[in-house]
Design an enzyme around this catalytic site. Sequence first.
Site, PDB file in Angstrom:
ATOM      1  N   ALA A  33      37.273  -6.722  48.883  1.00  0.00           N
ATOM      2  CA  ALA A  33      37.110  -5.682  50.385  1.00  0.00           C
ATOM      3  C   ALA A  33      38.032  -4.417  49.352  1.00  0.00           C
ATOM      4  CB  ALA A  33      38.970  -5.857  50.474  1.00  0.00           C
ATOM      5  N   GLY A  76      37.213 -11.368  48.424  1.00  0.00           N
ATOM      6  CA  GLY A  76      36.755 -11.488  49.291  1.00  0.00           C
ATOM      7  C   GLY A  76      35.326 -12.098  49.759  1.00  0.00           C
ATOM      8  N   GLU A  79      35.099 -15.565  49.294  1.00  0.00           N
ATOM      9  CA  GLU A  79      35.958 -15.938  50.205  1.00  0.00           C
ATOM     10  C   GLU A  79      34.846 -16.613  50.996  1.00  0.00           C
ATOM     11  OE1 GLU A  79      39.550 -15.724  51.836  1.00  0.00           O
ATOM     12  OE2 GLU A  79      40.349 -14.226  50.379  1.00  0.00           O
ATOM     13  N   GLU A  99      41.819 -10.036  42.475  1.00  0.00           N
ATOM     14  CA  GLU A  99      43.113  -9.750  43.306  1.00  0.00           C
ATOM     15  C   GLU A  99      44.499  -9.691  42.534  1.00  0.00           C
ATOM     16  OE1 GLU A  99      40.651 -11.491  44.136  1.00  0.00           O
ATOM     17  OE2 GLU A  99      41.777 -12.493  46.607  1.00  0.00           O
TER      18      GLU A  99
HETATM   19  C1  LIG Z   1      40.367  -9.788  50.020  1.00  0.00           C
HETATM   20  C2  LIG Z   1      41.310  -9.023  49.381  1.00  0.00           C
HETATM   21  C3  LIG Z   1      42.075  -8.467  49.241  1.00  0.00           C
HETATM   22  C4  LIG Z   1      40.490  -8.712  47.938  1.00  0.00           C
HETATM   23  O1  LIG Z   1      38.968  -8.809  47.916  1.00  0.00           O
HETATM   24  S1  LIG Z   1      40.736  -7.264  46.767  1.00  0.00           S
HETATM   25  C5  LIG Z   1      39.622  -6.976  46.023  1.00  0.00           C
HETATM   26  C6  LIG Z   1      38.792  -8.303  45.074  1.00  0.00           C
HETATM   27  N1  LIG Z   1      37.979  -7.900  43.993  1.00  0.00           N
HETATM   28  C7  LIG Z   1      37.532  -7.202  42.930  1.00  0.00           C
HETATM   29  O2  LIG Z   1      39.364  -7.434  42.713  1.00  0.00           O
HETATM   30  C8  LIG Z   1      36.798  -6.383  42.211  1.00  0.00           C
HETATM   31  C9  LIG Z   1      37.036  -5.241  41.625  1.00  0.00           C
HETATM   32  N2  LIG Z   1      35.799  -5.097  40.579  1.00  0.00           N
HETATM   33  C10 LIG Z   1      35.239  -5.574  39.749  1.00  0.00           C
HETATM   34  O3  LIG Z   1      36.102  -6.664  38.770  1.00  0.00           O
HETATM   35  C11 LIG Z   1      34.277  -4.678  38.907  1.00  0.00           C
HETATM   36  O4  LIG Z   1      34.387  -3.472  39.446  1.00  0.00           O
HETATM   37  C12 LIG Z   1      33.046  -5.316  38.860  1.00  0.00           C
HETATM   38  C13 LIG Z   1      32.841  -6.059  40.498  1.00  0.00           C
HETATM   39  C14 LIG Z   1      33.301  -6.330  37.945  1.00  0.00           C
HETATM   40  C15 LIG Z   1      32.279  -4.593  38.107  1.00  0.00           C
HETATM   41  O5  LIG Z   1      32.170  -4.373  37.397  1.00  0.00           O
HETATM   42  P1  LIG Z   1      31.740  -2.755  36.271  1.00  0.00           P
HETATM   43  O6  LIG Z   1      30.040  -3.792  36.971  1.00  0.00           O
HETATM   44  O7  LIG Z   1      31.989  -2.838  35.471  1.00  0.00           O
HETATM   45  O8  LIG Z   1      31.024  -1.692  37.742  1.00  0.00           O
HETATM   46  P2  LIG Z   1      32.486  -1.106  37.919  1.00  0.00           P
HETATM   47  O9  LIG Z   1      32.044   0.594  37.310  1.00  0.00           O
HETATM   48  O10 LIG Z   1      33.882  -1.531  37.586  1.00  0.00           O
HETATM   49  O11 LIG Z   1      32.681  -0.896  39.524  1.00  0.00           O
HETATM   50  C16 LIG Z   1      31.617  -0.279  40.191  1.00  0.00           C
HETATM   51  C17 LIG Z   1      31.696   1.176  41.153  1.00  0.00           C
HETATM   52  O12 LIG Z   1      32.300  -0.050  41.938  1.00  0.00           O
HETATM   53  C18 LIG Z   1      33.324   0.208  42.466  1.00  0.00           C
HETATM   54  N3  LIG Z   1      33.866  -1.316  42.997  1.00  0.00           N
HETATM   55  C19 LIG Z   1      34.209  -2.168  42.586  1.00  0.00           C
HETATM   56  N4  LIG Z   1      34.202  -3.519  42.736  1.00  0.00           N
HETATM   57  C20 LIG Z   1      35.117  -2.535  43.906  1.00  0.00           C
HETATM   58  C21 LIG Z   1      36.242  -2.896  45.288  1.00  0.00           C
HETATM   59  N5  LIG Z   1      36.219  -4.426  45.229  1.00  0.00           N
HETATM   60  N6  LIG Z   1      36.653  -1.874  45.797  1.00  0.00           N
HETATM   61  C22 LIG Z   1      35.972  -0.547  45.819  1.00  0.00           C
HETATM   62  N7  LIG Z   1      35.402  -0.570  44.593  1.00  0.00           N
HETATM   63  C23 LIG Z   1      34.743  -1.365  44.014  1.00  0.00           C
HETATM   64  C24 LIG Z   1      34.468   1.171  41.447  1.00  0.00           C
HETATM   65  O13 LIG Z   1      35.330   1.075  41.895  1.00  0.00           O
HETATM   66  C25 LIG Z   1      33.108   1.768  40.930  1.00  0.00           C
HETATM   67  O14 LIG Z   1      33.010   2.680  41.451  1.00  0.00           O
HETATM   68  P3  LIG Z   1      33.078   4.115  40.518  1.00  0.00           P
HETATM   69  O15 LIG Z   1      31.453   4.185  40.537  1.00  0.00           O
HETATM   70  O16 LIG Z   1      33.260   5.338  42.109  1.00  0.00           O
HETATM   71  O17 LIG Z   1      34.019   4.538  39.760  1.00  0.00           O
END
Ligand SMILES: C=C(C)C(=O)SCCNC(=O)CCNC(=O)[C@H](O)C(C)(C)COP(=O)(O)OP(=O)(O)OC[C@H]1O[C@@H](n2cnc3c(N)ncnc32)[C@H](O)[C@@H]1OP(=O)(O)O
Length: 117
Positions: A33, A76, A79, A99
């Site tokens: 998400a 998500g 999921e 998350e």
């Molecule tokens: C249903 C629910 C509650 C959910 O799904 S909650 C979300 C669960 N997912 C997460 O927590 C994933 C969070 N993201 C990450 O761990 C890391 O970004 C990844 C996917 C491992 C990629 O890592 P990297 O390759 O180092 O790239 P990274 O620089 O972190 O991300 C690239 C861009 O994507 C963005 N991004 C990555 N995942 C995102 C997400 N879930 N939502 C919004 N932006 C996201 C991140 O903020 C960055 O943006 P910007 O370039 O503007 O700074």
Amino acid sequence: MTEVGRALDAFEADGEIGAIVITGSERAFAAGADIKEMQNRTFQERYGGNFLAHWNRISTVKKPVIGAVNGFALGGGCEWAMMCDVIYAGEKAQFGQPEILLGTIPGEILLITLILN
Ligand SMILES: C=C(C)C(=O)SCCNC(=O)CCNC(=O)[C@H](O)C(C)(C)COP(=O)(O)OP(=O)(O)OC[C@H]1O[C@@H](n2cnc3c(N)ncnc32)[C@H](O)[C@@H]1OP(=O)(O)O
């Protein structure tokens, strides 16, 4: 998810389509998400605003759905993969629920899906 839901509705209704493949890019199937969209919303806004509406649409499609996963399948996105009937995972596929590190719990159906599988 609204767009994915609309596409799935259309594929389900199309008699020419026998099975559906959902995939992402080499880097990510789906990173979950949109954290930026969620972060400033209260629980009431998210729950009342139906933030996760249509989230489980993949699991209700009446045609076989294959998740072709490479790269990140997180939150998500993980999921979504688990809602597919079959997961075809590439060598670089990574599944996870990061998350929990944000102080939230896996979204809609993860726990039920894990228990059932
Ligand atoms: C249903 C629910 C509650 C959910 O799904 S909650 C979300 C669960 N997912 C997460 O927590 C994933 C969070 N993201 C990450 O761990 C890391 O970004 C990844 C996917 C491992 C990629 O890592 P990297 O390759 O180092 O790239 P990274 O620089 O972190 O991300 C690239 C861009 O994507 C963005 N991004 C990555 N995942 C995102 C997400 N879930 N939502 C919004 N932006 C996201 C991140 O903020 C960055 O943006 P910007 O370039 O503007 O700074």
